[in-house]
Design an enzyme around this catalytic site. Structure first.
Site, PDB file in Angstrom:
ATOM      1  N   LYS A   1      25.501  -3.590  -0.834  1.00  0.00           N
ATOM      2  CA  LYS A   1      26.761  -3.558  -1.129  1.00  0.00           C
ATOM      3  C   LYS A   1      27.371  -2.735  -0.136  1.00  0.00           C
ATOM      4  CE  LYS A   1      26.535  -3.224  -6.179  1.00  0.00           C
ATOM      5  NZ  LYS A   1      26.607  -1.990  -7.225  1.00  0.00           N
TER       6      LYS A   1
ATOM      7  N   ARG B   1      11.229   4.249   3.393  1.00  0.00           N
ATOM      8  CA  ARG B   1      10.795   3.078   4.534  1.00  0.00           C
ATOM      9  C   ARG B   1      12.237   2.534   4.868  1.00  0.00           C
ATOM     10  NH1 ARG B   1       5.710  -0.856   4.701  1.00  0.00           N
ATOM     11  NH2 ARG B   1       4.768   1.303   5.144  1.00  0.00           N
TER      12      ARG B   1
ATOM     13  N   HIS C   1       5.120   6.431  11.517  1.00  0.00           N
ATOM     14  CA  HIS C   1       4.571   6.090  10.251  1.00  0.00           C
ATOM     15  C   HIS C   1       3.719   7.339   9.793  1.00  0.00           C
ATOM     16  CE1 HIS C   1       3.459   4.455   6.549  1.00  0.00           C
ATOM     17  NE2 HIS C   1       3.149   3.363   7.036  1.00  0.00           N
TER      18      HIS C   1
ATOM     19  N   ARG D   1       0.913  -1.225   0.034  1.00  0.00           N
ATOM     20  CA  ARG D   1       0.025   0.001  -0.061  1.00  0.00           C
ATOM     21  C   ARG D   1       0.776   1.175   0.070  1.00  0.00           C
ATOM     22  NH1 ARG D   1      -3.010  -3.495   1.716  1.00  0.00           N
ATOM     23  NH2 ARG D   1      -1.039  -3.876   3.006  1.00  0.00           N
ATOM     24  N   THR D   2       1.756   1.409   0.893  1.00  0.00           N
ATOM     25  CA  THR D   2       2.323   2.741   1.120  1.00  0.00           C
ATOM     26  C   THR D   2       3.080   2.825   0.059  1.00  0.00           C
ATOM     27  OG1 THR D   2       2.378   2.180   3.402  1.00  0.00           O
ATOM     28  CG2 THR D   2       3.655   4.023   2.739  1.00  0.00           C
TER      29      THR D   2
HETATM   30  C1  NCD Z   1       1.567  -0.792   8.457  1.00  0.00           C
HETATM   31  C2  NCD Z   1       3.114  -0.598   8.564  1.00  0.00           C
HETATM   32  O1  NCD Z   1       3.750  -0.700   7.481  1.00  0.00           O
HETATM   33  O2  NCD Z   1       3.568  -0.231   9.517  1.00  0.00           O
HETATM   34  N1  NCD Z   1       1.271  -0.953   7.016  1.00  0.00           N
HETATM   35  C3  NCD Z   1       1.010   0.450   6.349  1.00  0.00           C
HETATM   36  O3  NCD Z   1       1.837   0.895   5.996  1.00  0.00           O
HETATM   37  N2  NCD Z   1      -0.099   0.240   5.808  1.00  0.00           N
HETATM   38  C4  NCD Z   1       1.035  -1.683   9.231  1.00  0.00           C
HETATM   39  C5  NCD Z   1       1.550  -3.144   9.391  1.00  0.00           C
HETATM   40  O4  NCD Z   1       2.483  -3.288   8.634  1.00  0.00           O
HETATM   41  O5  NCD Z   1       0.993  -3.819  10.117  1.00  0.00           O
END
Ligand code: NCD
Length: 307
Positions: free
Chosen positions: A80, A101, A129, A51-52
């Site tokens: 590397k 991320r 997040h 999703r993100t």
């Molecule tokens: C979440 C995350 O990555 O923290 N997912 C997301 O970004 N929608 C929640 C999760 O991974 O449980």
């Protein structure tokens, strides 16, 4: 130049403005189809995501821009031994903004110190997040019409769940928020959040184990997955993974105007039978995530709003 590393990097007023922009994008997305023509977002994902990452990419494409990036540490020079600081210096030459991320807490913050472009924290370890939180705020505001005077139940892995940590930080700034923190004792909200946010701001909260008993009082139920990848041993994960399963029987205990949110991915914690309940809002939440990220990209790039 501004970054978004923590939900508190924006004031309440700035968040209101951003959510207003996201709502006006929702009302007429075509008006915004070219505001980022020629701009590029780099998505630097050192940890899995569906999703993100896709939501950032869809957001930039919807604005007329384009995307580049990688979706795992293995496919980047991190494999590397390249540092985050060096990677961001390089990416600053290729893109106008980036979303990162990373499994290590603080990595996007380190990146921001060496970056020539705005850095968005798209999830750092068990820490924060913020764009999920903006998504959650837009969902709650759209469904309930307000972000104040709400009883919010947070359920599941409150220890490792970074979405929960960010959401507590953000909601604690609104009037009349009460939290019911529903988890097994081992997965409670970390003390630093209780001390620095909940106790420091005198926010009303209760820590409970029983979901059924909490259901009737909730305006929002925020379900979360047990974060397998952050456990030190598999046995503990297996013991706790199905600690809560929301099903139709539990939904009967809730108010008619309560909504269920989940950042997704879901594993077992919401039974699929709940998906047809009109109060299940987790797939609508995904759609709001795109509008919010469009608004965020426009804000950080200081793009002119269309007239
Ligand atoms: C979440 C995350 O990555 O923290 N997912 C997301 O970004 N929608 C929640 C999760 O991974 O449980």
């Amino acid at each position: 130049m501004r970054h978004l590393l923590n939900p508190l990097d924006f004031s309440v007023e700035e968040i209101d403005e951003l959510l207003d922009l996201a709502s006006s994008i929702e009302a007429d997305p075509r008006r915004y189809a070219h505001v980022c023509d020629g701009k590029k977002i780099a998505t630097l994902f050192y940890e899995p995501s569906t999703r993100t990452r896709l939501s950032f990419e869809a957001a930039m494409l919807n604005l007329g821009g384009s995307v580049l990036g990688f979706s795992s540490a293995d496919s980047s020079s991190a494999s590397k031994g390249e540092s985050v600081a060096d990677t961001i210096r390089v990416v600053s030459c290729f893109a106008d903004i980036c979303a990162m991320r990373h499994p290590k807490e603080g990595a996007p913050m380190v990146a921001s110190l060496h970056s020539r472009i705005p850095v968005i924290n798209a999830g750092d370890g068990g820490h924060q997040h913020p764009t999920q939180t903006l998504t959650d705020l837009m969902t709650i505001r759209s469904l309930k019409g307000r972000l104040s005077n709400l009883t919010v139940g947070l359920c599941g892995d409150l220890k490792f769940g970074r979405t929960v940590h960010s959401l507590i930080n953000a909601l604690a700034r609104y009037e009349g928020i009460r939290f019911v923190l529903i988890s097994p004792p081992e997965l409670r909200v970390p003390d630093y959040i209780k001390d620095d946010v909940l106790n420091a701001k005198n926010i009303e909260y209760r820590e409970v184990e029983n979901l059924d008993a909490a259901m009737p009082e909730l305006d929002i139920l925020y379900m979360t997955r047990v974060q397998r990848e952050r456990f030190f041993n598999e046995e503990d994960y297996i013991r706790m993974k199905d600690c809560y399963i929301l099903d139709n029987a539990k939904m009967k205990l809730a108010r008619e105007d309560m909504f269920v949110l989940h950042p997704l991915p879901r594993v077992n914690e919401i039974s699929v039978e709940v998906d047809d309940d009109p109060r299940a809002a987790y797939f609508r939440q995904v759609q709001y995530g795109v509008y919010v990220r469009m608004a965020l990209i426009m804000t950080l790039l200081e793009v002119e709003k269309p007239c």
